[in-house]
Scaffold this active site. Structure first.
Site, mmCIF file in Angstrom:
data_model
loop_
_atom_site.group_PDB
_atom_site.id
_atom_site.type_symbol
_atom_site.label_atom_id
_atom_site.label_comp_id
_atom_site.label_asym_id
_atom_site.label_seq_id
_atom_site.Cartn_x
_atom_site.Cartn_y
_atom_site.Cartn_z
ATOM 1 N N HIS A 158 99.725 39.324 24.248
ATOM 2 C CA HIS A 158 99.905 39.508 22.667
ATOM 3 C C HIS A 158 98.440 40.381 22.476
ATOM 4 O O HIS A 158 98.145 40.369 21.004
ATOM 5 C CB HIS A 158 99.641 38.447 22.008
ATOM 6 C CG HIS A 158 101.082 37.647 22.406
ATOM 7 N ND1 HIS A 158 102.475 37.744 21.868
ATOM 8 C CD2 HIS A 158 101.203 36.560 23.511
ATOM 9 C CE1 HIS A 158 103.026 36.639 22.410
ATOM 10 N NE2 HIS A 158 102.499 36.105 23.378
ATOM 11 N N GLU A 292 95.083 60.384 25.698
ATOM 12 C CA GLU A 292 96.003 60.432 24.169
ATOM 13 C C GLU A 292 97.090 61.563 24.597
ATOM 14 O O GLU A 292 98.141 61.200 24.011
ATOM 15 C CB GLU A 292 95.051 60.747 23.081
ATOM 16 C CG GLU A 292 94.116 59.627 22.812
ATOM 17 C CD GLU A 292 93.155 60.271 21.721
ATOM 18 O OE1 GLU A 292 93.237 59.829 20.329
ATOM 19 O OE2 GLU A 292 92.467 61.194 21.795
#
Ligand code: ARG
Length: 463
Positions: A158, A292
């Site tokens: 998480h 990216e």
């Protein structure tokens, strides 16, 4: 004749300029020229072997095609858009070059089985290339893992601190993903390796062709079994695009982690300047543009997969011109995935972990709280109860701004009588990692085994 479209016989009017412009594919399918010529040479040899054309004609055709290939390779070949596609351009050039013998090449074949063959040959080579690049990336991951075998980092679930793990263990998770990718490509290659040539337009041919000879000479396992399926099947491209989409998804997850890890909040890794870019306005910036862009390019490969599925959906048998739309998504996927895999390999090779910073974060949180619970279980408590006790200890330490191992034995014993001095070693980061020694776990001995097994698997060629 060569100046005219090969199919112009039944037409009384010239093709409208707009139609020529709309239907042309040579700007992108000229990329298939090498494989088109390869297939044509074998087809010509087969025609001669079977007595369908003469040996002399076959010889002229083969020499002519080789000359044309040299022109194409050196950039001297003039592609003509009025000749639609790569197949008709090469055929017209051949006829211009060698005369009537060239006009015999297209016997017992159609562009439908020709293009299907070309794309299979092309993709087979590209799959081999991509597999080699994936191996290179896997190699970089294993090398980086081994080089940093002592580095401990916080593991996350998480995106919250979970348990300490080896940095090497994290890298090796990606090794496994790319291993599956290589296996998927090998599987796709196995299934695509059947030869459509000899299926002709759709129904097969009345000429006494030898499809087995052609298949064998071109390195295919066998000829495609059904002529209709052979000319209308593009499953192999869709399978490849699916495998490529998964590769991009894996690369994108790795990119995302690198981007996070390079941020000053994490500061887990550093990349050399050569692999980063700056900002035109903020002088202090060093940006992870390469990961990216890899993350971003995954979108276009997913799109190509969906676009070809949509093109093929509801197409009646056999060939339809819609299928010309398979090429640009395929070529762009091949280019995108190949460069993304290669540059990710370079990035991994140049990655510099920052062990002190990773350690700092490991010590910040309560990453060894599970070890406290496990300790209590070993002393006889049920896991659920142990979990609750450890939770209360965490809350107590949090309130006082202290870490687990900064609590005194006396304080700890207030939570459970079962706690003894031997707990303190258990709460250390190293102790926690070393104890996770189940098969596939993060203990250094297990990770070293995983690295050794990875090196063995890497030397085995999946294709
Ligand atoms: N350029 C075409 C394609 O890529 C080649 C096959 C054309 N066949 C035809 N019957 N028009 O699909």
């Amino acid at each position: 004749m060569s100046k005219e479209k090969p199919w112009a016989g039944r037409f009384k009017e010239k093709t409208a300029r707009s139609v020529e412009e709309f239907t042309v594919s040579v700007e992108f399918d000229s990329r298939l020229a090498y494989w088109d010529i390869l297939g044509s040479k074998v087809h010509a040899r087969m025609l001669a072997r079977q007595g369908i054309i003469s040996e002399e004609d076959a010889q002229k055709i083969i020499e002519g095609l080789e000359k044309i290939w040299r022109e194409i390779e050196s950039g001297r070949f003039r592609w003509r858009s009025e000749l639609e596609d790569v197949h008709m351009n090469i055929e017209a050039a051949l006829i211009e070059l060698i005369g009537p013998a060239g006009a015999r090449l297209h016997t017992a074949r159609s562009r439908n089985d020709q293009v299907a063959t070309d794309v299979r040959l092309y993709l087979r080579d590209e799959i081999d290339d991509l597999c080699r690049r994936l191996q290179g990336l896997q190699q970089a991951l294993v090398d980086k893992a081994e080089e940093n075998i002592q580095v401990i980092m916080p593991g996350f679930t998480h995106l919250q601190h979970a348990q300490p793990i080896l940095f090497a263990h994290h890298l090796m998770a990606y090794f496994e993903m790319f291993q599956r990718d290589r296996e998927r490509l090998a599987d796709c290659r196995r299934r695509l390796n059947y030869c459509p040539l000899g299926s002709a337009a759709l129904a097969g041919t009345g000429f006494p062709v030898d499809r087995h000879f052609v298949a064998r000479e071109l390195g295919f396992t066998a000829p495609c079994a059904n002529s209709l399926d052979a000319v209308s099947d593009r499953d192999f491209i869709i399978e490849f695009l699916g495998a490529a989409a998964l590769i991009m998804m894996h690369l994108s997850r790795l990119s995302e982690e690198l981007i996070l890890w390079m941020s000053s909040e994490f500061a887990f890794v550093d990349l050399p300047d050569a692999y980063c870019t700056g900002s035109s306005i903020m002088p202090q910036k060093k940006n992870p543009d390469v990961p990216e862009l890899i993350r971003g390019k995954s979108g276009r490969v997913f799109g190509h997969l969906l676009s070809l599925l949509t093109t093929m959906k509801a197409l009646p048998l056999a060939y339809n011109r819609d299928m010309q739309e398979d090429k640009e998504p395929l070529f762009d996927t091949v280019d995108t995935v190949k460069t993304a895999v290669a540059i990710m390999g370079e990035i991994v090779a140049h990655l510099k972990p920052r062990p002190e910073r990773m350690r700092e974060v490991c010590e910040e949180g309560f990453l060894t709280a599970t070890d406290l619970a496990d300790y209590l279980v070993e002393k006889g408590l049920a896991f659920r109860e142990a979990h609750a006790v450890a939770g209360r200890v965490v809350a107590y330490a949090l309130e006082r701004g202290r870490r687990l191992w900064e609590l005194s034995l006396e304080e700890l014993r207030r939570f459970s009588e079962l706690i003894d001095e031997d707990l303190l070693e258990r709460l250390s980061i190293e102790g926690s990692v070393a104890r996770r020694n189940s098969f596939g776990g993060t203990a250094p001995e297990r990770v070293k085994e995983a690295i050794a097994s990875a090196r063995t698997r890497l030397s085995q060629d999946e294709t």
